[in-house]
Scaffold this motif. Sequence first.
Motif, PDB file in Angstrom:
ATOM      1  N   GLU A   1       0.752  -1.311  -0.357  1.00  0.00           N
ATOM      2  CA  GLU A   1       0.395  -0.188  -0.399  1.00  0.00           C
ATOM      3  C   GLU A   1       0.800   1.448   0.167  1.00  0.00           C
ATOM      4  OE1 GLU A   1      -4.567   0.515   1.413  1.00  0.00           O
ATOM      5  OE2 GLU A   1      -3.358  -0.595   3.064  1.00  0.00           O
ATOM      6  N   SER A   2       2.104   1.418  -0.884  1.00  0.00           N
ATOM      7  CA  SER A   2       2.260   2.769  -1.087  1.00  0.00           C
ATOM      8  C   SER A   2       2.116   3.467  -1.741  1.00  0.00           C
ATOM      9  CB  SER A   2       3.699   1.939  -2.142  1.00  0.00           C
ATOM     10  OG  SER A   2       3.155   2.020  -3.444  1.00  0.00           O
TER      11      SER A   2
ATOM     12  N   SER B   1       0.534   2.087  -8.046  1.00  0.00           N
ATOM     13  CA  SER B   1      -0.920   1.659  -7.099  1.00  0.00           C
ATOM     14  C   SER B   1      -1.673   1.672  -8.139  1.00  0.00           C
ATOM     15  CB  SER B   1      -1.160   2.807  -6.485  1.00  0.00           C
ATOM     16  OG  SER B   1      -1.013   4.315  -6.836  1.00  0.00           O
ATOM     17  N   VAL B   2      -2.639   1.365  -8.535  1.00  0.00           N
ATOM     18  CA  VAL B   2      -3.738   1.483  -9.774  1.00  0.00           C
ATOM     19  C   VAL B   2      -4.257   2.502  -8.637  1.00  0.00           C
ATOM     20  CG1 VAL B   2      -5.894   0.653 -10.196  1.00  0.00           C
ATOM     21  CG2 VAL B   2      -3.734  -0.907 -10.531  1.00  0.00           C
TER      22      VAL B   2
ATOM     23  N   GLY C   1       0.108  -0.611  -4.549  1.00  0.00           N
ATOM     24  CA  GLY C   1       1.531   0.029  -4.695  1.00  0.00           C
ATOM     25  C   GLY C   1       1.588  -1.674  -3.833  1.00  0.00           C
ATOM     26  N   LEU C   2       3.169  -1.606  -4.751  1.00  0.00           N
ATOM     27  CA  LEU C   2       3.668  -2.875  -3.479  1.00  0.00           C
ATOM     28  C   LEU C   2       5.230  -2.173  -3.706  1.00  0.00           C
ATOM     29  CD1 LEU C   2       2.326  -5.967  -4.870  1.00  0.00           C
ATOM     30  CD2 LEU C   2       2.308  -5.457  -2.216  1.00  0.00           C
ATOM     31  N   ILE C   3       6.323  -2.539  -3.693  1.00  0.00           N
ATOM     32  CA  ILE C   3       7.588  -2.289  -2.876  1.00  0.00           C
ATOM     33  C   ILE C   3       8.546  -3.849  -2.280  1.00  0.00           C
ATOM     34  CG2 ILE C   3       9.883  -1.109  -3.037  1.00  0.00           C
ATOM     35  CD1 ILE C   3       7.194   2.046  -2.700  1.00  0.00           C
TER      36      ILE C   3
ATOM     37  N   THR D   1       0.272  -7.278 -11.061  1.00  0.00           N
ATOM     38  CA  THR D   1      -0.567  -5.600 -10.381  1.00  0.00           C
ATOM     39  C   THR D   1      -1.116  -5.777  -8.002  1.00  0.00           C
ATOM     40  OG1 THR D   1      -2.534  -6.665 -10.878  1.00  0.00           O
ATOM     41  CG2 THR D   1      -2.183  -4.584 -11.968  1.00  0.00           C
ATOM     42  N   ARG D   2      -1.005  -7.321  -8.494  1.00  0.00           N
ATOM     43  CA  ARG D   2      -1.191  -7.584  -6.590  1.00  0.00           C
ATOM     44  C   ARG D   2      -0.263  -8.027  -6.110  1.00  0.00           C
ATOM     45  NH1 ARG D   2      -5.513  -5.682  -4.281  1.00  0.00           N
ATOM     46  NH2 ARG D   2      -7.252  -5.040  -5.806  1.00  0.00           N
TER      47      ARG D   2
END
Length: 170
Positions: free
Chosen positions: A38-39, A65-66, A71-73, A90-91
């Motif tokens: 969850e960036s 993120s969409v 949003g992943l890092i 995306t996930r």
Amino acid sequence: MNCFLLTWNVRGLSRPEKVRAVTSVLKSCGPKVVFLQESKLAHLRPQVVRRLKSAGFSDLVVSPSVGSSGGLILLWDDNWLKVRKTIINTRWVCLIGKIENLNSTCGFINLYAPNNLVNMKLLFDELSAVLVSLDMPVILGGDFNCVRSEDERLGMESNIASMNAFSGFI
């Protein structure tokens, strides 16, 4: 404190003070691999990349993120893990690499699961197929957005269907 892996739902990295706080924790813990969820960033600004990498990481991979969610890092120390392949979804994001001191190949998957049961089941089915295809040890972490039992849920109503889907996936 030292740890080799840290996973954290940061709930947004758009504010400089949040980036500083996350970087400070990463420096104090000294992990070799970090999963951030969850960036809430569609694009990582170069200053954010520099700040995060300054906590002892050689590189990172990002799934943007969409809109304002997700949003992943995934960050890693190249002295500890020699990455051979990255897969970005995306996930979820996946690294496949060799852990230097173990001389062993391993996968690392950081995920952010949807709250919607149908999409959650689709994600779990997709990840199950990925895990089987990798045919190696994999560390899977992140925000699953569900629990396995009512005891784990704090102050919220339990969703039996999502608990069953999660248990079936595990």
